[in-house]
Design a protein around this motif. Structure first.
Motif, PDB file in Angstrom:
ATOM      1  N   GLN A  12       0.854  -1.192   0.000  1.00  0.00           N
ATOM      2  CA  GLN A  12       0.000   0.000   0.000  1.00  0.00           C
ATOM      3  C   GLN A  12       0.889   1.241   0.000  1.00  0.00           C
ATOM      4  O   GLN A  12       1.716   1.419   0.887  1.00  0.00           O
ATOM      5  N   TYR A  15      -0.485   6.931  -3.980  1.00  0.00           N
ATOM      6  CA  TYR A  15      -0.437   6.945  -5.439  1.00  0.00           C
ATOM      7  C   TYR A  15      -1.679   7.641  -5.945  1.00  0.00           C
ATOM      8  O   TYR A  15      -2.796   7.274  -5.576  1.00  0.00           O
ATOM      9  N   ASP A  22       4.252   6.300 -13.191  1.00  0.00           N
ATOM     10  CA  ASP A  22       5.148   5.364 -12.505  1.00  0.00           C
ATOM     11  C   ASP A  22       6.157   6.116 -11.636  1.00  0.00           C
ATOM     12  O   ASP A  22       7.361   6.085 -11.888  1.00  0.00           O
ATOM     13  N   VAL A  27       5.614   1.404  -9.619  1.00  0.00           N
ATOM     14  CA  VAL A  27       4.623   0.561 -10.298  1.00  0.00           C
ATOM     15  C   VAL A  27       5.333  -0.550 -11.055  1.00  0.00           C
ATOM     16  O   VAL A  27       5.003  -1.729 -10.907  1.00  0.00           O
ATOM     17  N   SER A  30       7.115  -3.063  -8.688  1.00  0.00           N
ATOM     18  CA  SER A  30       6.155  -3.963  -8.034  1.00  0.00           C
ATOM     19  C   SER A  30       5.676  -5.038  -8.992  1.00  0.00           C
ATOM     20  O   SER A  30       5.574  -6.207  -8.620  1.00  0.00           O
ATOM     21  N   ARG A  31       5.398  -4.647 -10.226  1.00  0.00           N
ATOM     22  CA  ARG A  31       4.950  -5.634 -11.223  1.00  0.00           C
ATOM     23  C   ARG A  31       6.051  -6.656 -11.500  1.00  0.00           C
ATOM     24  O   ARG A  31       5.779  -7.848 -11.628  1.00  0.00           O
ATOM     25  N   THR A  36       1.284  -6.729  -5.748  1.00  0.00           N
ATOM     26  CA  THR A  36       0.168  -5.847  -6.079  1.00  0.00           C
ATOM     27  C   THR A  36       0.361  -4.517  -5.365  1.00  0.00           C
ATOM     28  O   THR A  36       0.520  -4.471  -4.151  1.00  0.00           O
ATOM     29  N   LEU A  37       0.361  -3.462  -6.142  1.00  0.00           N
ATOM     30  CA  LEU A  37       0.439  -2.123  -5.578  1.00  0.00           C
ATOM     31  C   LEU A  37      -0.983  -1.658  -5.300  1.00  0.00           C
ATOM     32  O   LEU A  37      -1.875  -1.868  -6.114  1.00  0.00           O
ATOM     33  N   GLN A  38      -1.225  -1.057  -4.158  1.00  0.00           N
ATOM     34  CA  GLN A  38      -2.560  -0.556  -3.810  1.00  0.00           C
ATOM     35  C   GLN A  38      -2.440   0.903  -3.394  1.00  0.00           C
ATOM     36  O   GLN A  38      -1.623   1.247  -2.546  1.00  0.00           O
ATOM     37  N   ALA A  39      -3.260   1.759  -4.009  1.00  0.00           N
ATOM     38  CA  ALA A  39      -3.229   3.195  -3.727  1.00  0.00           C
ATOM     39  C   ALA A  39      -4.062   3.506  -2.494  1.00  0.00           C
ATOM     40  O   ALA A  39      -5.270   3.333  -2.498  1.00  0.00           O
ATOM     41  N   ASN A  78      -4.515   2.571 -14.596  1.00  0.00           N
ATOM     42  CA  ASN A  78      -3.080   2.308 -14.536  1.00  0.00           C
ATOM     43  C   ASN A  78      -2.796   0.990 -13.822  1.00  0.00           C
ATOM     44  O   ASN A  78      -1.641   0.683 -13.510  1.00  0.00           O
ATOM     45  N   VAL A  80      -3.766  -0.065 -10.809  1.00  0.00           N
ATOM     46  CA  VAL A  80      -3.524  -0.007  -9.369  1.00  0.00           C
ATOM     47  C   VAL A  80      -4.870   0.034  -8.644  1.00  0.00           C
ATOM     48  O   VAL A  80      -5.642   0.971  -8.828  1.00  0.00           O
TER      49      VAL A  80
END
Length: 92
Positions: A12, A15, A22, A27, A30-31, A36-39, A78, A80
């Motif tokens: 988290q 973002y 990015d 981003v 993380s990929r 998993t990126l979480q805003a 994007n 996210v």
């Protein structure tokens, strides 16, 4: 030394649309690591830029949406996922 290494499933981070696609390569990094990126702040902590900004407001008018909806859609497009919060029950 008995240590273990784990890759987090979710990270988290702050973002939002004002940061660009990015920021700090977070981003893409993380990929690359299958995280998993979480805003957690997709509307910038109540900054008027996201809810009343010229760009998001004009785009919103074009599509019949609010500036906040445009800002959230940008984050989601994007790739996210967003985590939102509100102290106002009307927005929950």
């Amino acid at each position: 030394n008995n240590t273990q290494s784990f890759t987090p499933a979710v990270n988290q981070v702050k973002y939002h649309i004002g940061m660009g696609n990015d920021p700090f390569s977070m981003v893409s990094a993380s990929r690359d690591l299958s995280i998993t990126l979480q805003a957690y702040s997709p509307l910038g902590n109540g900054d008027k830029f996201f809810t009343e900004g010229v760009a998001t407001t004009e785009i919103g008018k074009k599509y019949g949406k609010t500036a906040a909806q445009i800002a959230l859609k940008w984050v989601i497009q994007n790739g996210v996922p967003v985590l939102t919060k509100s102290l106002n029950p009307v927005y929950l």
